[in-house]
Structure formats: structure tokens, C-alpha cells
Write a protein that holds these residues in place. Sequence first.
Motif, mmCIF file in Angstrom:
data_model
loop_
_atom_site.group_PDB
_atom_site.id
_atom_site.type_symbol
_atom_site.label_atom_id
_atom_site.label_comp_id
_atom_site.label_asym_id
_atom_site.label_seq_id
_atom_site.Cartn_x
_atom_site.Cartn_y
_atom_site.Cartn_z
ATOM 1 N N ASN A 24 -22.338 -56.095 25.549
ATOM 2 C CA ASN A 24 -21.468 -56.034 26.221
ATOM 3 C C ASN A 24 -20.664 -54.456 26.203
ATOM 4 O OD1 ASN A 24 -21.100 -58.703 27.321
ATOM 5 N ND2 ASN A 24 -20.423 -59.215 25.342
ATOM 6 N N ALA A 25 -21.557 -53.521 25.768
ATOM 7 C CA ALA A 25 -20.941 -52.234 25.587
ATOM 8 C C ALA A 25 -19.608 -52.141 24.572
ATOM 9 C CB ALA A 25 -20.705 -51.465 26.917
ATOM 10 N N LYS A 26 -19.556 -52.862 23.651
ATOM 11 C CA LYS A 26 -18.519 -52.762 22.677
ATOM 12 C C LYS A 26 -19.144 -52.125 21.424
ATOM 13 C CE LYS A 26 -15.851 -55.052 25.717
ATOM 14 N NZ LYS A 26 -15.098 -54.156 26.642
ATOM 15 N N PRO A 27 -18.279 -51.645 20.580
ATOM 16 C CA PRO A 27 -18.622 -50.962 19.193
ATOM 17 C C PRO A 27 -19.298 -52.045 18.163
ATOM 18 C CG PRO A 27 -16.412 -50.367 19.813
ATOM 19 C CD PRO A 27 -16.941 -51.430 20.910
ATOM 20 N N ASN A 28 -19.087 -53.225 18.298
ATOM 21 C CA ASN A 28 -19.370 -54.265 17.360
ATOM 22 C C ASN A 28 -21.005 -54.637 17.589
ATOM 23 O OD1 ASN A 28 -19.918 -56.290 15.488
ATOM 24 N ND2 ASN A 28 -18.239 -57.212 15.737
ATOM 25 N N THR A 29 -21.936 -54.262 16.650
ATOM 26 C CA THR A 29 -23.330 -54.552 16.794
ATOM 27 C C THR A 29 -23.903 -55.585 16.010
ATOM 28 O OG1 THR A 29 -24.049 -52.992 15.086
ATOM 29 C CG2 THR A 29 -23.953 -52.050 17.529
ATOM 30 N N VAL A 30 -22.953 -56.556 15.770
ATOM 31 C CA VAL A 30 -23.426 -57.834 14.868
ATOM 32 C C VAL A 30 -24.480 -58.633 15.774
ATOM 33 C CG1 VAL A 30 -22.569 -60.137 13.997
ATOM 34 C CG2 VAL A 30 -21.343 -57.783 13.397
ATOM 35 N N SER A 31 -24.123 -58.886 16.960
ATOM 36 C CA SER A 31 -25.180 -59.480 17.670
ATOM 37 C C SER A 31 -26.522 -59.020 17.938
ATOM 38 C CB SER A 31 -24.481 -59.514 19.379
ATOM 39 O OG SER A 31 -24.727 -58.257 19.823
ATOM 40 N N ASP A 32 -26.609 -57.714 17.630
ATOM 41 C CA ASP A 32 -27.997 -57.073 17.340
ATOM 42 C C ASP A 32 -28.882 -57.798 16.348
ATOM 43 O OD1 ASP A 32 -27.399 -55.484 19.377
ATOM 44 O OD2 ASP A 32 -27.351 -53.695 18.234
ATOM 45 N N PHE A 33 -28.291 -58.537 15.212
ATOM 46 C CA PHE A 33 -28.923 -59.149 14.117
ATOM 47 C C PHE A 33 -28.993 -60.660 14.247
ATOM 48 C CE2 PHE A 33 -27.077 -55.023 13.225
ATOM 49 C CZ PHE A 33 -28.288 -54.236 12.993
ATOM 50 N N LEU A 34 -28.893 -61.362 15.323
ATOM 51 C CA LEU A 34 -29.053 -62.833 15.289
ATOM 52 C C LEU A 34 -30.323 -63.276 14.872
ATOM 53 C CD1 LEU A 34 -27.494 -63.318 19.278
ATOM 54 C CD2 LEU A 34 -26.343 -63.726 16.834
ATOM 55 N N PRO A 35 -30.060 -64.339 13.922
ATOM 56 C CA PRO A 35 -31.415 -65.117 13.382
ATOM 57 C C PRO A 35 -32.289 -65.697 14.639
ATOM 58 C CG PRO A 35 -29.519 -65.794 12.359
ATOM 59 C CD PRO A 35 -29.001 -65.000 13.657
ATOM 60 N N VAL A 36 -33.669 -65.490 14.234
ATOM 61 C CA VAL A 36 -34.422 -65.753 15.319
ATOM 62 C C VAL A 36 -35.429 -67.020 14.843
ATOM 63 C CG1 VAL A 36 -36.674 -64.879 16.509
ATOM 64 C CG2 VAL A 36 -34.794 -63.636 16.142
ATOM 65 N N PRO A 37 -35.286 -68.156 15.489
ATOM 66 C CA PRO A 37 -36.008 -69.311 14.828
ATOM 67 C C PRO A 37 -37.512 -69.019 15.404
ATOM 68 C CG PRO A 37 -34.877 -69.814 17.008
ATOM 69 C CD PRO A 37 -34.396 -68.430 16.431
ATOM 70 N N HIS A 38 -38.440 -69.506 14.515
ATOM 71 C CA HIS A 38 -39.944 -69.297 14.837
ATOM 72 C C HIS A 38 -40.510 -70.768 14.156
ATOM 73 C CE1 HIS A 38 -40.063 -67.591 10.589
ATOM 74 N NE2 HIS A 38 -41.134 -68.457 10.500
ATOM 75 N N MET A 39 -41.827 -70.981 14.739
ATOM 76 C CA MET A 39 -42.568 -71.949 14.366
ATOM 77 C C MET A 39 -43.966 -71.572 13.952
ATOM 78 S SD MET A 39 -43.052 -75.611 16.230
ATOM 79 C CE MET A 39 -44.091 -75.100 17.516
ATOM 80 N N GLN A 40 -44.520 -71.983 13.196
ATOM 81 C CA GLN A 40 -46.093 -71.651 12.849
ATOM 82 C C GLN A 40 -47.112 -72.773 12.903
ATOM 83 O OE1 GLN A 40 -45.899 -69.779 9.083
ATOM 84 N NE2 GLN A 40 -45.258 -67.715 9.764
#
Length: 180
Positions: A24-40
Motif C-alpha cells: 500500500n506504499a506505507k512504511p510498514n513491511t510486515v506484510s512482506d513476510f506473510l507465512p506461505v502454506p505448502h503441500m508436498q
Amino acid sequence: VAIGVSLPLGFPLGDQKPGAYNFNAKPNTVSDFLPVPHMQYHLNSKVYLQTEVQLLNPQFIRPVLLYETKTDVPSANTVYYNSVYARKLYYFNIPLGIHYSPFPHFYLGTGLQFSSFISGVALHEKTSYVIGSGRTNLVSQRYEKFRNDSISNRIDNSEFRLMLDANYYWKQFTVGLRYN
């Protein structure tokens, strides 16, 4: 079948620049580190298939000039430039890879990743140049989100990317590197 969560950490390579702004062009970058679900899906003890759903994945880029206007003011002997630079892009990604273990606990993988552009962060910069002075002065700058506009139309919305990765397994944890 194994299901898990990855904690991504992207970093710039070469002439790419890290951006200190979120989608959103805001200074907080926490959203850059969202957990990613995966399946093997394990085919045997040496080979498995893996897919993920990366909802909001940042992509660091080198600053790219997307748009520029030039305004001459002859009475002031000055030229003004309004420039828009892409600084960071966000994608929705679905990678699918096959991984092979050449020796215990270590896997090499390759595959394809479908990527769809979500939004980007642009730097809007206004500069002035006094003719004959040899100097450019910064008048103003601001960061702004772009999406579904004339700026984002200059970027491919969807693409397939080659994916390469290497992973090391230790008990229930994995550490790895991936390049798209």
C-alpha cells in the motif's frame, strides 16, 4: 503427503534495490513476510512434488522509469521533470516443483511458477534543472501504490517463471534458497 507453512524472506540481488514500503506504499513491511502454506506429495524417499500459494509476494527490482513529463519555463530558464519509477512489485504466485535428493537431508528442485501482478510501489519525483547550471534539484518526492492504472498497464500482468531451489531438511524443519 506433507502440509506445512513456509516463512519467506526475499532479498535483492545484483542491482535490485530493497524497498522500505509495503504493497500500500506505507512504511510498514510486515506484510512482506506473510507465512506461505505448502503441500508436498512424496513419490518415494528421494523425490517429491511441492506446490505453494504465495498470496502477496514482494519482488525487489532495480528502479525502472515508467513515465516522465518535461515542462519548460523559458522565463525562469528552468526545465521541470515529473518522473515515475517502479520501486517494488507484488505478485500472487503458485509454484509447482519437483525435488530430488542426491544425498540424505538435501534436495535440489526445479519447476514452474505462475505469477500474477497484484500491485506495485512507485516513486513520484519532481526535479528542476536550471539551464546552464549543470545541476538538477529535487523539488518533491512521494511513494504511491499503483494498480489497475496507466502505470500498471506497462507491466506484464501474468507470466510463467522458471524456479530453481535447494533445501536442507533437519527433523521437521527445512532451510532453503529459491531463485525464480
